[in-house]
Design a protein around this motif. Structure first.
Motif, short mmCIF file in Angstrom:
data_model
loop_
_atom_site.label_atom_id
_atom_site.label_comp_id
_atom_site.label_asym_id
_atom_site.label_seq_id
_atom_site.Cartn_x
_atom_site.Cartn_y
_atom_site.Cartn_z
N ASP A 35 0.82 -1.21 0.00
CA ASP A 35 0.00 0.00 0.00
C ASP A 35 0.86 1.26 0.00
OD1 ASP A 35 -2.85 1.17 0.44
OD2 ASP A 35 -1.57 2.17 1.93
N HIS A 36 1.85 1.32 0.87
CA HIS A 36 2.74 2.48 0.92
C HIS A 36 4.03 2.12 1.65
CE1 HIS A 36 0.71 2.86 4.86
NE2 HIS A 36 1.84 3.44 5.25
N ILE A 37 5.00 2.98 1.47
CA ILE A 37 6.28 2.88 2.17
C ILE A 37 6.34 4.06 3.13
CG2 ILE A 37 8.80 3.03 1.93
CD1 ILE A 37 8.32 2.16 -1.04
N GLN A 38 6.78 3.83 4.36
CA GLN A 38 6.99 4.95 5.27
C GLN A 38 8.45 4.99 5.66
OE1 GLN A 38 4.12 6.26 8.00
NE2 GLN A 38 5.60 6.77 9.58
N LEU A 39 9.03 6.17 5.51
CA LEU A 39 10.40 6.43 5.94
C LEU A 39 10.36 7.44 7.08
CD1 LEU A 39 12.15 6.88 2.48
CD2 LEU A 39 12.20 4.87 3.96
N SER A 40 11.31 7.34 7.98
CA SER A 40 11.37 8.24 9.12
C SER A 40 12.20 9.48 8.81
CB SER A 40 11.99 7.53 10.32
OG SER A 40 11.21 6.43 10.70
N ALA A 41 11.85 10.55 9.51
CA ALA A 41 12.57 11.81 9.38
C ALA A 41 12.53 12.52 10.74
CB ALA A 41 11.92 12.69 8.31
N LYS A 72 11.68 19.18 -0.73
CA LYS A 72 12.72 19.54 -1.69
C LYS A 72 13.34 18.31 -2.34
CE LYS A 72 13.85 23.92 0.44
NZ LYS A 72 14.73 24.63 1.35
N PHE A 73 13.50 17.24 -1.60
CA PHE A 73 14.12 16.03 -2.15
C PHE A 73 13.10 15.18 -2.92
CE2 PHE A 73 15.54 11.57 -1.87
CZ PHE A 73 16.78 11.68 -2.47
N TYR A 74 12.05 14.75 -2.26
CA TYR A 74 11.11 13.80 -2.88
C TYR A 74 10.22 14.45 -3.94
CZ TYR A 74 12.77 10.52 0.55
OH TYR A 74 13.60 9.70 1.30
N ARG A 75 9.80 15.67 -3.72
CA ARG A 75 8.95 16.36 -4.71
C ARG A 75 9.80 17.04 -5.78
NH1 ARG A 75 6.18 21.26 -2.22
NH2 ARG A 75 8.27 22.07 -2.64
N ASP A 76 10.72 17.89 -5.35
CA ASP A 76 11.44 18.73 -6.30
C ASP A 76 12.54 17.99 -7.07
OD1 ASP A 76 9.76 20.66 -5.26
OD2 ASP A 76 11.32 21.64 -4.08
N ILE A 77 13.21 17.05 -6.43
CA ILE A 77 14.29 16.33 -7.12
C ILE A 77 13.78 15.04 -7.75
CG2 ILE A 77 16.51 15.13 -6.83
CD1 ILE A 77 17.25 17.30 -4.79
N LEU A 78 13.09 14.19 -6.97
CA LEU A 78 12.65 12.90 -7.51
C LEU A 78 11.33 12.98 -8.28
CD1 LEU A 78 13.64 10.35 -4.74
CD2 LEU A 78 14.85 10.93 -6.85
N GLY A 79 10.58 14.06 -8.15
CA GLY A 79 9.37 14.22 -8.96
C GLY A 79 8.11 13.62 -8.39
N GLU A 127 3.74 8.73 -6.74
CA GLU A 127 4.18 8.76 -8.14
C GLU A 127 3.78 7.43 -8.75
OE1 GLU A 127 5.50 9.51 -11.79
OE2 GLU A 127 5.32 11.00 -10.21
N GLY A 128 2.89 7.48 -9.74
CA GLY A 128 2.40 6.23 -10.32
C GLY A 128 1.76 5.37 -9.25
N HIS A 165 15.63 -0.63 3.47
CA HIS A 165 15.43 0.41 2.48
C HIS A 165 14.30 0.05 1.52
CE1 HIS A 165 17.99 -2.58 0.55
NE2 HIS A 165 17.40 -2.21 -0.59
N PRO A 166 13.69 1.06 0.92
CA PRO A 166 12.80 0.79 -0.21
C PRO A 166 13.65 0.69 -1.47
CG PRO A 166 12.73 3.11 0.31
CD PRO A 166 13.63 2.45 1.34
N ALA A 167 13.16 -0.07 -2.44
CA ALA A 167 13.82 -0.17 -3.73
C ALA A 167 12.83 0.28 -4.80
CB ALA A 167 14.28 -1.61 -3.99
N PHE A 168 13.24 1.23 -5.61
CA PHE A 168 12.38 1.79 -6.65
C PHE A 168 12.83 1.25 -8.01
CE2 PHE A 168 12.56 4.88 -3.19
CZ PHE A 168 11.21 5.07 -2.93
N SER A 169 11.94 0.58 -8.70
CA SER A 169 12.22 0.11 -10.04
C SER A 169 12.08 1.29 -11.00
CB SER A 169 11.22 -1.00 -10.41
OG SER A 169 11.47 -1.48 -11.70
N VAL A 170 13.09 1.49 -11.85
CA VAL A 170 13.11 2.64 -12.74
C VAL A 170 13.44 2.20 -14.17
CG1 VAL A 170 13.85 4.17 -10.87
CG2 VAL A 170 15.55 3.19 -12.37
#
Length: 124
Positions: free
Chosen positions: A9-15, A25-32, A52-53, A72-77
């Motif tokens: 359903d989703h991935i949660q990362l801590s901050a 700035k990172f997830y929206r602006d850099i990774l889209g 995203e998708g 870690h999460p792994a993103f297929s690209v």
């Protein structure tokens, strides 16, 4: 079994506390990723949600905060070389790894030190 797991359903990362703008700035602006509105009942917890998708990514505030170094999460690209060049040009260090058969992959550290994997499968 009387149940069936269907999909992630989703991935949660801590901050760390107060890091929402850095996450944007990172997830929206850099990774889209697109920023998603959190439910009102969850807004007091802090953090920010993205999508995203078919990927839903939640950044949750955790105190005390400790980044994930192995998990870690792994993103297929697609076009992984273009992504790697783009990230390096944005000042984000990438580390290639060739241990997974039939895949090209690299790792980065997100803005809070969490490990992120990006991979492209061969012959897909």
């Amino acid at each position: 079994m009387t149940f069936q797991l269907e999909k992630l359903d989703h991935i949660q990362l801590s901050a760390p506390k107060g890091s929402e703008e850095t996450a944007k700035k990172f997830y929206r602006d850099i990774l889209g990723f697109a920023e998603e509105e959190k439910p009102e009942s969850l807004k007091p917890n802090g953090g920010v949600w993205f999508s995203e998708g078919e990927i839903a990514l939640h950044i949750g505030i955790e105190e005390p905060f400790s980044p994930m170094k192995k998990a870690h999460p792994a993103f297929s690209v697609s076009r992984i070389d273009a992504l790697q060049t783009y990230l390096e040009n944005a000042g984000i260090s990438t580390k290639w790894d060739s241990k997974l058969p039939n895949a090209r992959r690299f790792y980065v550290k997100g803005p809070f030190g969490n490990r992120l994997e990006f991979l492209e499968w061969e012959n897909k």
